[in-house]
Design a protein around this motif. Structure first.
Motif, PDB file in Angstrom:
ATOM      1  N   LEU A  11       0.818  -1.215   0.000  1.00  0.00           N
ATOM      2  CA  LEU A  11       0.000   0.000   0.000  1.00  0.00           C
ATOM      3  C   LEU A  11       0.851   1.264   0.000  1.00  0.00           C
ATOM      4  O   LEU A  11       0.674   2.148  -0.852  1.00  0.00           O
ATOM      5  N   THR A  14       3.576   1.482  -3.111  1.00  0.00           N
ATOM      6  CA  THR A  14       2.919   1.736  -4.399  1.00  0.00           C
ATOM      7  C   THR A  14       2.283   3.119  -4.420  1.00  0.00           C
ATOM      8  O   THR A  14       2.312   3.806  -5.458  1.00  0.00           O
ATOM      9  N   SER A  15       1.713   3.558  -3.307  1.00  0.00           N
ATOM     10  CA  SER A  15       1.115   4.897  -3.255  1.00  0.00           C
ATOM     11  C   SER A  15       2.182   5.966  -3.467  1.00  0.00           C
ATOM     12  O   SER A  15       1.959   6.937  -4.196  1.00  0.00           O
ATOM     13  N   GLY A 115      -2.660   5.793   5.921  1.00  0.00           N
ATOM     14  CA  GLY A 115      -2.823   4.392   5.563  1.00  0.00           C
ATOM     15  C   GLY A 115      -4.290   4.050   5.377  1.00  0.00           C
ATOM     16  O   GLY A 115      -5.161   4.920   5.383  1.00  0.00           O
ATOM     17  N   ARG A 116      -4.548   2.780   5.199  1.00  0.00           N
ATOM     18  CA  ARG A 116      -5.911   2.279   5.052  1.00  0.00           C
ATOM     19  C   ARG A 116      -5.998   0.939   5.752  1.00  0.00           C
ATOM     20  O   ARG A 116      -4.982   0.341   6.104  1.00  0.00           O
ATOM     21  N   LYS A 118      -7.021  -1.647   4.264  1.00  0.00           N
ATOM     22  CA  LYS A 118      -6.628  -2.629   3.256  1.00  0.00           C
ATOM     23  C   LYS A 118      -5.146  -2.497   2.952  1.00  0.00           C
ATOM     24  O   LYS A 118      -4.546  -1.438   3.135  1.00  0.00           O
ATOM     25  N   SER A 119      -4.552  -3.580   2.457  1.00  0.00           N
ATOM     26  CA  SER A 119      -3.133  -3.582   2.139  1.00  0.00           C
ATOM     27  C   SER A 119      -2.925  -4.035   0.702  1.00  0.00           C
ATOM     28  O   SER A 119      -3.861  -4.461   0.024  1.00  0.00           O
ATOM     29  N   ALA A 123      -4.748  -1.536  -3.257  1.00  0.00           N
ATOM     30  CA  ALA A 123      -5.361  -0.561  -2.346  1.00  0.00           C
ATOM     31  C   ALA A 123      -4.681   0.797  -2.426  1.00  0.00           C
ATOM     32  O   ALA A 123      -5.121   1.751  -1.788  1.00  0.00           O
ATOM     33  N   ALA A 124      -3.620   0.902  -3.234  1.00  0.00           N
ATOM     34  CA  ALA A 124      -2.808   2.121  -3.270  1.00  0.00           C
ATOM     35  C   ALA A 124      -3.506   3.264  -3.990  1.00  0.00           C
ATOM     36  O   ALA A 124      -4.385   3.066  -4.827  1.00  0.00           O
ATOM     37  N   SER A 125      -3.071   4.466  -3.655  1.00  0.00           N
ATOM     38  CA  SER A 125      -3.604   5.677  -4.277  1.00  0.00           C
ATOM     39  C   SER A 125      -2.527   6.762  -4.280  1.00  0.00           C
ATOM     40  O   SER A 125      -1.826   6.935  -3.276  1.00  0.00           O
ATOM     41  N   LEU A 128      -2.793   9.300  -1.363  1.00  0.00           N
ATOM     42  CA  LEU A 128      -2.930   8.741  -0.017  1.00  0.00           C
ATOM     43  C   LEU A 128      -2.331   9.654   1.053  1.00  0.00           C
ATOM     44  O   LEU A 128      -2.835   9.728   2.173  1.00  0.00           O
ATOM     45  N   SER A 215      -7.965  -4.156  10.203  1.00  0.00           N
ATOM     46  CA  SER A 215      -6.661  -4.229   9.538  1.00  0.00           C
ATOM     47  C   SER A 215      -6.054  -5.630   9.611  1.00  0.00           C
ATOM     48  O   SER A 215      -6.421  -6.443  10.469  1.00  0.00           O
TER      49      SER A 215
END
Length: 361
Positions: A11, A14-15, A115-116, A118-119, A123-125, A128, A215
């Motif tokens: 996450l 990649t974000s 964070g979120r 999800k992993s 789930a990346a953005s 973020l 989580s």
């Protein structure tokens, strides 16, 4: 910064890669699981091909237990001019690197406070980290060029840089992140074997308290294993409060009036201390907390309802500061709570009524 290597394409990694690619940086992706790196590349986060030479910055997004070894390997191969990690603990990894006898002038620890639940790369953005604190933990040996690269990364991710001592950071995140996560999990665990009739009564309060308990446990084992001492100290304080509160509640059951008064005083004390702590939580955009008025609107659970409310608020010239949604049990309906400046509440209420919305007083 013209180029970067992101090692670890979950996450956070990649974000960060997506944010850098959005600013024109050439990003190379690596992961112990090549398939995960390929997934991140397919999302537009960069290329999973190895760089031909040293990049400007290597970003290690591995679990805390693997940060030191991953950094040592990357530094030994000379893959970058500067090295940075994004683990949620800072003191331990740095001490591990020091024990390996590495020159740490090209390294800086960091932790994006975002964070979120999800992993993984899906789930990346790229946004973020926008507006979120990003802690940097330089020390006297940190090269100025590496600090500047880290600041450039934070800027590209549109985060807010915060400089802290590594151990002070670990104590802070134990307080605001790690301990609350365990408490949330403990509360959520009460629901595991609860009667279905009781669970069906869950409202927004229990959802707020247990949200982060969703989580990945494996990820949190890594985090807590790297920061157990400060978290245990805080939980010991919580445990003491729990013991006193239990005693106060037992006293409220007593037939003795003086014991009931003592019990009420004890419960009131913990509630008031909770009030005092809660008002210290930063408000919108990290500013001092502000008091908003709530305009509560009843809606059907249908497409476009929220968009209509926001559009109608905009037409009334009212800015929505925050929003919460409570879903009705067993009905396709809900209650939208719109938080606005106190002087704007009557304006918004009147405008929404005029446009046919049902408001709850």
């Amino acid at each position: 910064m013209r180029s970067a290597l992101v090692i670890g394409t979950g996450l956070i990694g990649t974000s960060a890669a997506l944010a850098l690619r959005g600013r024109g940086v050439i990003v190379h992706l690596a992961d112990h699981d090549p398939e995960q790196a390929r997934t991140a590349a397919a999302l537009g986060a960069g290329t999973d091909e190895a760089p031909e030479g040293p990049v400007d910055l290597a970003i290690v997004a591995a679990p805390p237990a693997h940060v030191a070894a991953t950094l040592a390997d990357a530094m030994g191969r000379g893959v970058a001019r500067g090295y940075l990690d994004v683990a949620s603990v800072k003191g331990g990894p740095r001490r591990e690197l020091e024990a390996l006898g590495l020159d740490l002038s090209s390294y800086i620890g960091s932790h994006p406070m975002s964070g979120r639940e999800k992993s993984g790369p899906l789930a990346a953005s790229g946004d973020l980290f926008e507006g979120r604190p990003w802690v940097l933990t330089p020390d006297r040996d940190t090269d100025t060029e590496v600090l500047n690269l880290a600041l450039e990364l934070v800027s590209h991710c549109r985060a807010v840089p915060v400089v802290m001592d590594a151990d002070a950071h670990d104590r802070a995140v134990a307080l605001v992140s790690h301990m609350p996560h365990l408490v949330s999990s403990m509360v959520a665990a009460r629901l595991e074997n609860a009667e279905e009739a009781a669970v069906r009564l869950c409202g927004q309060g229990i959802r707020d308290v247990t949200r982060i308990a969703a989580s990945d446990p494996r990820m949190w084992i890594d985090i807590l294993s790297a920061n157990p001492g400060p978290v245990a100290d805080l939980l010991a304080d919580v445990s003491a409060d729990l013991d006193e509160t239990v005693q106060s509640l037992r006293a409220l059951q007593s037939s003795d009036e003086s014991k009931r008064r003592e019990g009420a005083t004890g419960v009131e004390d913990v509630l008031r201390r909770g009030n005092a702590g809660q008002v210290r939580v930063p408000g919108k955009h990290g500013s001092a907390p502000r008091s908003y008025e709530v305009v509560a609107v009843l809606i059907d659970d249908q497409p476009g309802q929220l968009a209509r409310i926001f559009a109608d608020a905009g037409m009334a010239g009212v800015n929505i500061e925050d929003v919460r949604i409570e879903h009705a049990t067993g009905q396709q309906a809900g209650l939208v709570q719109l938080m606005v400046e106190p002087k704007a509440a009557p304006v918004l209420g009147a405008a929404l009524r005029e446009r046919g919305w049902a408001l709850r007083q």
